[in-house]
Design an enzyme around this catalytic site. Structure first.
Site, PDB file in Angstrom:
ATOM      1  N   ALA A   8       0.848  -1.208   0.000  1.00  0.00           N
ATOM      2  CA  ALA A   8       0.000   0.000   0.000  1.00  0.00           C
ATOM      3  C   ALA A   8       0.877   1.249   0.000  1.00  0.00           C
ATOM      4  CB  ALA A   8      -0.918  -0.016   1.231  1.00  0.00           C
ATOM      5  N   VAL A  11       3.214   3.292  -5.118  1.00  0.00           N
ATOM      6  CA  VAL A  11       2.637   2.757  -6.360  1.00  0.00           C
ATOM      7  C   VAL A  11       1.324   2.022  -6.083  1.00  0.00           C
ATOM      8  CG1 VAL A  11       3.006   1.176  -8.302  1.00  0.00           C
ATOM      9  CG2 VAL A  11       4.899   2.565  -7.455  1.00  0.00           C
ATOM     10  N   ASP A  32      -0.768  -4.703   3.193  1.00  0.00           N
ATOM     11  CA  ASP A  32       0.621  -4.311   3.466  1.00  0.00           C
ATOM     12  C   ASP A  32       1.065  -5.003   4.748  1.00  0.00           C
ATOM     13  OD1 ASP A  32       2.313  -1.668   2.207  1.00  0.00           O
ATOM     14  OD2 ASP A  32       3.046  -2.445   4.132  1.00  0.00           O
ATOM     15  N   ARG A  82      13.853   1.950  -5.690  1.00  0.00           N
ATOM     16  CA  ARG A  82      15.245   2.397  -5.730  1.00  0.00           C
ATOM     17  C   ARG A  82      15.382   3.824  -5.219  1.00  0.00           C
ATOM     18  NH1 ARG A  82      16.881   3.163 -12.052  1.00  0.00           N
ATOM     19  NH2 ARG A  82      14.839   3.726 -12.876  1.00  0.00           N
ATOM     20  N   ARG A  88      17.477  -0.684 -11.008  1.00  0.00           N
ATOM     21  CA  ARG A  88      16.390  -1.573 -10.562  1.00  0.00           C
ATOM     22  C   ARG A  88      16.943  -2.949 -10.174  1.00  0.00           C
ATOM     23  NH1 ARG A  88      14.543   1.393 -15.073  1.00  0.00           N
ATOM     24  NH2 ARG A  88      12.596   2.527 -14.762  1.00  0.00           N
ATOM     25  N   VAL A 118       4.738  -5.840 -10.420  1.00  0.00           N
ATOM     26  CA  VAL A 118       5.240  -4.473 -10.586  1.00  0.00           C
ATOM     27  C   VAL A 118       6.613  -4.316  -9.922  1.00  0.00           C
ATOM     28  CG1 VAL A 118       4.712  -2.022 -10.180  1.00  0.00           C
ATOM     29  CG2 VAL A 118       2.852  -3.618 -10.630  1.00  0.00           C
ATOM     30  N   SER A 119       6.817  -5.021  -8.807  1.00  0.00           N
ATOM     31  CA  SER A 119       8.065  -4.876  -8.037  1.00  0.00           C
ATOM     32  C   SER A 119       9.278  -5.105  -8.934  1.00  0.00           C
ATOM     33  CB  SER A 119       8.097  -5.886  -6.885  1.00  0.00           C
ATOM     34  OG  SER A 119       6.900  -5.819  -6.142  1.00  0.00           O
ATOM     35  N   ASN A 120      10.324  -4.338  -8.687  1.00  0.00           N
ATOM     36  CA  ASN A 120      11.544  -4.423  -9.502  1.00  0.00           C
ATOM     37  C   ASN A 120      12.601  -5.332  -8.886  1.00  0.00           C
ATOM     38  OD1 ASN A 120      11.245  -2.811 -11.865  1.00  0.00           O
ATOM     39  ND2 ASN A 120      11.127  -0.986 -10.569  1.00  0.00           N
ATOM     40  N   ASP A 148       6.685   2.618 -19.618  1.00  0.00           N
ATOM     41  CA  ASP A 148       7.773   3.133 -20.463  1.00  0.00           C
ATOM     42  C   ASP A 148       7.208   3.734 -21.751  1.00  0.00           C
ATOM     43  OD1 ASP A 148       9.455   2.141 -18.493  1.00  0.00           O
ATOM     44  OD2 ASP A 148       9.714   0.219 -19.503  1.00  0.00           O
ATOM     45  N   ARG A 151       5.864   7.131 -21.012  1.00  0.00           N
ATOM     46  CA  ARG A 151       6.983   8.085 -20.892  1.00  0.00           C
ATOM     47  C   ARG A 151       7.545   8.434 -22.272  1.00  0.00           C
ATOM     48  NH1 ARG A 151       9.487   5.277 -15.412  1.00  0.00           N
ATOM     49  NH2 ARG A 151       8.292   6.563 -13.976  1.00  0.00           N
ATOM     50  N   HIS A 175      12.605  -3.908 -18.753  1.00  0.00           N
ATOM     51  CA  HIS A 175      12.255  -2.675 -18.028  1.00  0.00           C
ATOM     52  C   HIS A 175      13.473  -2.245 -17.205  1.00  0.00           C
ATOM     53  CE1 HIS A 175       9.892   0.267 -15.934  1.00  0.00           C
ATOM     54  NE2 HIS A 175      10.071  -0.319 -14.765  1.00  0.00           N
TER      55      HIS A 175
HETATM   56  N1  LIG Z   1       7.356  -1.984 -12.890  1.00  0.00           N
HETATM   57  C1  LIG Z   1       7.338  -0.655 -12.855  1.00  0.00           C
HETATM   58  O1  LIG Z   1       7.139  -0.002 -13.878  1.00  0.00           O
HETATM   59  C2  LIG Z   1       7.546   0.056 -11.556  1.00  0.00           C
HETATM   60  C3  LIG Z   1       7.328   1.441 -11.429  1.00  0.00           C
HETATM   61  C4  LIG Z   1       7.511   2.057 -10.208  1.00  0.00           C
HETATM   62  C5  LIG Z   1       7.919   1.297  -9.100  1.00  0.00           C
HETATM   63  N2  LIG Z   1       8.148  -0.029  -9.256  1.00  0.00           N
HETATM   64  C6  LIG Z   1       8.555  -0.875  -8.130  1.00  0.00           C
HETATM   65  O2  LIG Z   1       7.419  -1.095  -7.299  1.00  0.00           O
HETATM   66  C7  LIG Z   1       7.856  -1.374  -5.978  1.00  0.00           C
HETATM   67  C8  LIG Z   1       7.087  -0.481  -4.990  1.00  0.00           C
HETATM   68  O3  LIG Z   1       7.474   0.860  -5.154  1.00  0.00           O
HETATM   69  P1  LIG Z   1       6.835   1.995  -4.193  1.00  0.00           P
HETATM   70  O4  LIG Z   1       7.397   3.280  -4.647  1.00  0.00           O
HETATM   71  O5  LIG Z   1       5.378   1.792  -4.079  1.00  0.00           O
HETATM   72  O6  LIG Z   1       7.526   1.580  -2.795  1.00  0.00           O
HETATM   73  P2  LIG Z   1       6.981   1.912  -1.317  1.00  0.00           P
HETATM   74  O7  LIG Z   1       8.116   1.705  -0.384  1.00  0.00           O
HETATM   75  O8  LIG Z   1       6.267   3.221  -1.308  1.00  0.00           O
HETATM   76  O9  LIG Z   1       5.869   0.778  -1.076  1.00  0.00           O
HETATM   77  C9  LIG Z   1       6.185  -0.581  -0.963  1.00  0.00           C
HETATM   78  C10 LIG Z   1       5.272  -1.172   0.109  1.00  0.00           C
HETATM   79  O10 LIG Z   1       5.468  -2.572   0.146  1.00  0.00           O
HETATM   80  C11 LIG Z   1       5.258  -2.958   1.508  1.00  0.00           C
HETATM   81  N3  LIG Z   1       5.805  -4.295   1.724  1.00  0.00           N
HETATM   82  C12 LIG Z   1       7.100  -4.662   1.889  1.00  0.00           C
HETATM   83  N4  LIG Z   1       7.168  -5.992   2.084  1.00  0.00           N
HETATM   84  C13 LIG Z   1       5.912  -6.481   2.021  1.00  0.00           C
HETATM   85  C14 LIG Z   1       5.340  -7.769   2.140  1.00  0.00           C
HETATM   86  N5  LIG Z   1       6.099  -8.854   2.342  1.00  0.00           N
HETATM   87  N6  LIG Z   1       3.993  -7.888   2.042  1.00  0.00           N
HETATM   88  C15 LIG Z   1       3.214  -6.804   1.839  1.00  0.00           C
HETATM   89  N7  LIG Z   1       3.698  -5.547   1.721  1.00  0.00           N
HETATM   90  C16 LIG Z   1       5.030  -5.390   1.809  1.00  0.00           C
HETATM   91  C17 LIG Z   1       5.946  -1.871   2.305  1.00  0.00           C
HETATM   92  O11 LIG Z   1       5.510  -1.850   3.659  1.00  0.00           O
HETATM   93  C18 LIG Z   1       5.549  -0.631   1.535  1.00  0.00           C
HETATM   94  O12 LIG Z   1       4.384  -0.015   2.062  1.00  0.00           O
HETATM   95  C19 LIG Z   1       9.367  -1.157  -5.977  1.00  0.00           C
HETATM   96  O13 LIG Z   1      10.043  -2.387  -6.124  1.00  0.00           O
HETATM   97  C20 LIG Z   1       9.588  -0.292  -7.205  1.00  0.00           C
HETATM   98  O14 LIG Z   1      10.903  -0.408  -7.707  1.00  0.00           O
HETATM   99  C21 LIG Z   1       7.968  -0.656 -10.447  1.00  0.00           C
END
Ligand SMILES: NC(=O)c1ccc[n+]([C@@H]2O[C@H](COP(=O)([O-])OP(=O)(O)OC[C@H]3O[C@@H](n4cnc5c(N)ncnc54)[C@H](O)[C@@H]3O)[C@@H](O)[C@H]2O)c1
Length: 308
Positions: A8, A11, A32, A82, A88, A118-120, A148, A151, A175
């Site tokens: 939560a 993103v 979360d 990051r 990433r 989505v996670s990187n 992308d 963008r 990505h």
């Molecule tokens: N694919 C894409 O295009 C893209 C774009 C932007 C960000 N991302 C990636 O998305 C991810 C999230 O980015 P963000 O900016 O939202 O980060 P953020 O730190 O704001 O949010 C991540 C959330 O994940 C929660 N979390 C961690 N471990 C967990 C678990 N085991 N179970 C449930 N929740 C958990 C954290 O408490 C946190 O609230 C990152 O890895 C980022 O690199 C990917």
């Protein structure tokens, strides 16, 4: 239509907000691990419902996967983003463990779910989900190319001094800052190739600005971006939920398409109620083919760090 968003954070919450505002899902569950965080974000978002005119119900939970039961679609955004100067790929150590556990927990309660990763590093995380779950490949979708491409269109519109609605363009490949393959030769303004309006040098600048689009924002924001990533995820969720058969570049498991095997990487796909309904094979120039192969080498190197 029930959608779960794990993570939560920036993103995840943005994605939940856009899904709700588009008003096509009955329920969004935010999950979360941070105590009270998802509940708080859900309550805050629900207090926008009467203002923004949506009927989607958003609820939050701290780690209770039973609340996600019966989800049609689940989005995995959990993990660390990051910081300025990071790639990433450097996130793999922490995020691989999180993504693997989250996918397994989701499937326990929603065996027929379609997962959007989505996670990187996203392509490698998508591959990890493919290798560690028994979900069919059409139900495992990596989100990167949709962002992308948005963008890329932003940079093209800027260079052309044109409204974005005039612009069409797509980014395939990995990505990552080096792996993205913006299809500059095919980008168009109302079906006229942008190369008719822009010099080769300016077009190359657009391509380079697109590839570092995420890093540019991370430098400005101190963390990675969330509005456009959230909007991109919500567009994929809507295409599946509403069976739109829309074409997006997504990371998917390839078995010979684009000359690649045993890899998840961004290629054009059609999204509908079955998740990835088909992979679209388009013709690429020789230079684009080479870049796609180089991109695959980069993704494979990161995949090699996985313990699968
Ligand atoms: N694919 C894409 O295009 C893209 C774009 C932007 C960000 N991302 C990636 O998305 C991810 C999230 O980015 P963000 O900016 O939202 O980060 P953020 O730190 O704001 O949010 C991540 C959330 O994940 C929660 N979390 C961690 N471990 C967990 C678990 N085991 N179970 C449930 N929740 C958990 C954290 O408490 C946190 O609230 C990152 O890895 C980022 O690199 C990917």
């Amino acid at each position: 239509m029930k959608v779960t968003v794990v993570g939560a954070g920036a993103v995840g919450a943005s994605c939940a907000e856009y899904i709700a505002i588009k008003n096509f899902a009955s329920e969004v569950v935010l999950l979360d691990i941070k105590e009270g965080y998802a509940e708080g974000k859900a309550m805050d978002l629900m207090q926008t419902a009467s203002l923004n005119g949506f009927d989607t119900t958003i609820t939050g939970t701290t780690g209770d996967y039973s609340r996600t039961a019966g989800s049609d679609i689940a989005v995995i955004t959990s993990g660390i983003p990051r910081k300025p100067g990071m790639t990433r790929e450097e996130l793999i150590g922490i995020n691989a463990g999180i993504v693997k556990t989250v996918a397994s927990n989701l499937l326990e309660h929603s065996p027929n779910v379609t997962l959007i990763v989505v996670s990187n590093p996203m392509d490698t995380m998508t591959y990890l989900v493919h290798k560690t779950t028994n979900l069919p490949k059409n139900k495992i979708i990596g989100m990167g190319g949709a962002l992308d491409s948005a963008r890329f269109k932003y940079r093209l519109a800027e260079a052309l001094d044109a409204p974005i609605s005039d612009i069409d363009g797509m980014v395939i490949g990995g990505h990552s800052d080096t792996g993205m393959v913006p299809l500059a030769s095919q980008a168009a303004r109302n079906s006229v190739k942008v190369s008719e309006f822009l010099s080769e040098e300016r077009l190359q600048q657009v391509v380079e600005d697109t590839k570092v689009g995420g890093a540019t924002l991370t430098k400005l924001l101190g963390t990675s971006a969330w509005y456009a990533p959230g909007a991109a995820v919500s567009a994929l969720v809507q295409a599946i939920a509403c069976d739109q058969k829309k074409m997006f570049p997504c990371s998917t498991f390839l078995e010979g398409e684009y000359g690649l095997n045993d890899i998840c990487i961004g290629v054009p796909v059609l999204l509908g109620k079955n998740g990835i309904e088909s992979i679209v094979e388009i013709s690429l120039s020789d230079a684009e083919k080479t870049k796609m192969q180089e991109s695959a080498v980069g993704v494979r190197n990161t995949n090699g760090l996985l313990d699968v």
